[in-house]
Design a protein around this motif. Structure first.
Motif, short mmCIF file in Angstrom:
data_model
loop_
_atom_site.label_atom_id
_atom_site.label_comp_id
_atom_site.label_asym_id
_atom_site.label_seq_id
_atom_site.Cartn_x
_atom_site.Cartn_y
_atom_site.Cartn_z
N LYS A 1 -2.69 -11.08 -2.18
CA LYS A 1 -1.95 -10.73 -3.40
C LYS A 1 -0.51 -11.23 -3.33
O LYS A 1 0.02 -11.76 -4.31
N PRO B 1 0.78 -1.24 0.00
CA PRO B 1 0.00 0.00 0.00
C PRO B 1 0.81 1.29 0.00
O PRO B 1 0.26 2.37 -0.14
N ASP C 1 -11.92 7.94 1.15
CA ASP C 1 -11.93 6.69 0.39
C ASP C 1 -11.24 5.65 1.27
O ASP C 1 -10.02 5.59 1.30
N ARG D 1 -8.44 2.63 5.54
CA ARG D 1 -7.42 3.64 5.30
C ARG D 1 -7.72 4.88 6.15
O ARG D 1 -8.85 5.33 6.24
N ASP E 1 0.34 4.06 -5.74
CA ASP E 1 1.23 4.72 -6.70
C ASP E 1 1.47 6.17 -6.31
O ASP E 1 2.60 6.67 -6.39
N ASP F 1 -10.80 2.43 1.19
CA ASP F 1 -10.15 1.25 0.63
C ASP F 1 -8.82 1.64 -0.03
O ASP F 1 -8.71 2.67 -0.67
N TRP F 2 -7.83 0.76 0.14
CA TRP F 2 -6.55 0.96 -0.54
C TRP F 2 -6.74 0.62 -2.00
O TRP F 2 -7.31 -0.40 -2.34
N THR F 3 -6.23 1.47 -2.86
CA THR F 3 -6.28 1.20 -4.29
C THR F 3 -4.87 1.27 -4.85
O THR F 3 -3.97 1.83 -4.21
N ALA F 4 -4.70 0.75 -6.03
CA ALA F 4 -3.40 0.84 -6.70
C ALA F 4 -3.04 2.31 -6.92
O ALA F 4 -1.87 2.70 -6.83
N GLU F 5 -4.05 3.14 -7.19
CA GLU F 5 -3.81 4.57 -7.40
C GLU F 5 -3.29 5.23 -6.12
O GLU F 5 -2.37 6.05 -6.16
N ASN F 6 -3.90 4.87 -4.95
CA ASN F 6 -3.41 5.39 -3.67
C ASN F 6 -1.95 5.01 -3.48
O ASN F 6 -1.12 5.84 -3.09
#
Length: 187
Positions: free
Chosen positions: A53, A14, A137, A75, A146, A139-144
């Motif tokens: 993952k 994350p 937001d 988060r 990055d 939830d952890w996202t790939a955008e967060n």
């Protein structure tokens, strides 16, 4: 260009840089997992989804988050009670993404969009004016991740540049002092 196993692992983390895993950040933790010296269940911010993952990438069975490293939760972002902030600046250095804005003897604030929720700013605060609250937001996202990674890398580049500039200034001062000393001894 193929990435190393550590880079692949790092890409799944994350990027909070919270150090809860026992390492100095996400990349060192990823390197340790790749080398087999750390387990896949040490990242509370990544939680169950992150462990899944990592398990899939490494071809191992998923396991529960090790409670010795913390608990999974949504988060979070830091929030400064600005009325209580004394402007001590002790929260600025530990922030891995420069998400705190402020200067000495002036109120500070957190730029929520830049905060990874690492909590590293909380302990240094002498007046306990920093609290953690759920992010807009959760939830952890790939955008967060990055975005957090880019901010962390930018801060590290800035600090390295400052250190290089400081070393250069000190070197010039030493050279100047040596010239002055040499001139005085030749008189």
């Amino acid at each position: 260009m193929s990435s190393t196993l550590a880079e692949q692992i790092d890409a799944l983390l994350p990027q909070t840089q919270c150090r809860k895993c026992g390492f100095a950040g996400c990349k060192p933790y990823a390197e340790a997992v790749a080398q087999g010296s750390a387990d896949i269940n040490q990242c509370p911010p990544g939680g169950e989804a992150g462990i899944g993952k990592l398990a899939a990438l490494l071809g191992v069975a998923a396991k529960a988050l090790d409670p010795a490293f913390g608990t999974e939760r949504p988060r979070m972002v830091a929030v400064i009670n600005e009325a209580d902030c004394i402007g001590c600046t002790k929260c600025l250095p530990p922030c891995p993404t420069d998400a705190i804005l402020g200067s000495s003897k002036h109120m500070h604030t957190v730029i929520a969009a830049e905060c990874t929720g690492c909590e590293l700013c909380v302990a240094p605060c002498p007046v306990n004016c920093i609290s953690m609250q759920p992010a807009a937001d959760p939830d952890w996202t790939a955008e967060n991740a990055d975005h957090g990674r880019r901010r962390f890398q930018a801060k590290n580049r800035r600090l390295a540049q400052q250190e290089a500039e400081k070393a250069e200034r000190l070197n010039r001062q030493k050279q100047l002092l040596a010239k002055i000393k040499s001139a005085k001894t030749s008189l």
